[in-house]
Design an enzyme around this catalytic site. Sequence first.
Site, PDB file in Angstrom:
ATOM      1  N   TRP A 131      20.561  50.010  29.239  1.00  0.00           N
ATOM      2  CA  TRP A 131      21.598  50.628  30.073  1.00  0.00           C
ATOM      3  C   TRP A 131      21.152  50.583  31.524  1.00  0.00           C
ATOM      4  CZ3 TRP A 131      21.993  56.444  31.222  1.00  0.00           C
ATOM      5  CH2 TRP A 131      23.194  56.732  31.903  1.00  0.00           C
ATOM      6  N   ASP A 212      17.157  57.553  23.192  1.00  0.00           N
ATOM      7  CA  ASP A 212      18.475  57.766  23.784  1.00  0.00           C
ATOM      8  C   ASP A 212      19.490  57.690  22.647  1.00  0.00           C
ATOM      9  OD1 ASP A 212      20.880  57.753  25.152  1.00  0.00           O
ATOM     10  OD2 ASP A 212      20.143  56.499  26.783  1.00  0.00           O
ATOM     11  N   LYS A 247      30.772  60.732  24.016  1.00  0.00           N
ATOM     12  CA  LYS A 247      31.502  59.739  23.230  1.00  0.00           C
ATOM     13  C   LYS A 247      32.068  60.316  21.944  1.00  0.00           C
ATOM     14  CE  LYS A 247      29.645  56.864  26.272  1.00  0.00           C
ATOM     15  NZ  LYS A 247      28.887  57.312  27.456  1.00  0.00           N
TER      16      LYS A 247
END
Length: 399
Positions: A131, A212, A247
């Site tokens: 990311w 993560d 999300k």
Amino acid sequence: MLFDKITPAPPDAIMGLTEAFKGDSRPDKMNLGVGVYQDESGITPVLESVKAAEDRIRTAEKTKSYLPISGAPEYKAHVQDLLLGAAHPARMEDRVRTAHTPGGTGGLRVGAEFLKRIAPNATVWVSDPTWANHPGIFSGAGFAMETYPYYQPSTQGLDYAAMCDTLKRVPAGDIVLLHVCCHNPTGVDLTTEQWKEVGDIAAAQGWIPFLDFAYQGLGEDLETDRAGLLQLLEAVPELFVASSFSKNFGLYRERTGAMTLVASDKESAAAAFSHVEKTIRVIYSNPPAHGGQIVTTILGDAALRAQWEEEVKAIRDRIKTVRSAFVKELQARGVDRDFSFIERQKGMFSFSGLTEEQVTFLREEKGIYIVKGGRINVAGIPTAKLPYLCDSIAESLQK
């Protein structure tokens, strides 16, 4: 003067793309860069379970007073339930501590700041690619950065042998950032067996895993998606997890996440977490309440939780349907390149393999905005626009 010689900072790779998209007047434009789920109408919806929870919160809420530095106890318990399950040995042994943070990004930064205090000479290792914000978060905390191999462009899959070879050379005390599921940006994940081997490597080398975990429930399901985390905990006594409800609850603007640490014993967990709380105190003092109240309300009520799990499944199923249709539409156009890997990838993103020239062509000529490097947010593709997208990609491949 203080500001006279400052030059403008370069735009964020993703947020800058969104700003350019907003200024584009073409009717067929598509923003496939920003990492948010969108339904068939192109809207990021508010989940029905979230609406119901907010109704309850508005009715019952009696104060806007501060939360504790690390958040409400019931919120932290629900985070641990999702990450580990109710009866994980680490929880039974009181070795787990959680802080409510402003989003998963906040969880990463809190962990980074804490680790810089206790391991100032460590290096942070991230996957290649990762990311785009990971390097900024950890280098911003003062860490030196290195990468380990992850994605193999020639196979559109995991470069597992090279990854393990590098991880076996990471020094003890360094920090290795790993994506638990739905790897961003590639969509390529490790198998359970591969996670076991990575855990064995971490234990043998003595480096610290920092996980993560932003997409739980968007890969296979809530339990399967945490398999990598649980596998690592079979091998190592200590690790960190930054998790997010952006999300899987659709709480993007509420900035609702957590940083969880697991220590070797309850005394170490308590001592370490006392410093985490001091870290939080000087950064933002205490977390915002609303998103955490939503999560707590839903996960604390059997009916709302069942409704939420069905909504997460619907999001996951739509993403899988779009992946399959994406591949079929490209095949129908006689595209020579094999894009079947898109169906094998997990989560919101696909590392498409498009070149910089092709990405530029799609943006400038077709109004299709894709992140540099070719990452496509599959979860942002309306089915009705797939033909236009695939026509445009087919044309770009001829350039």
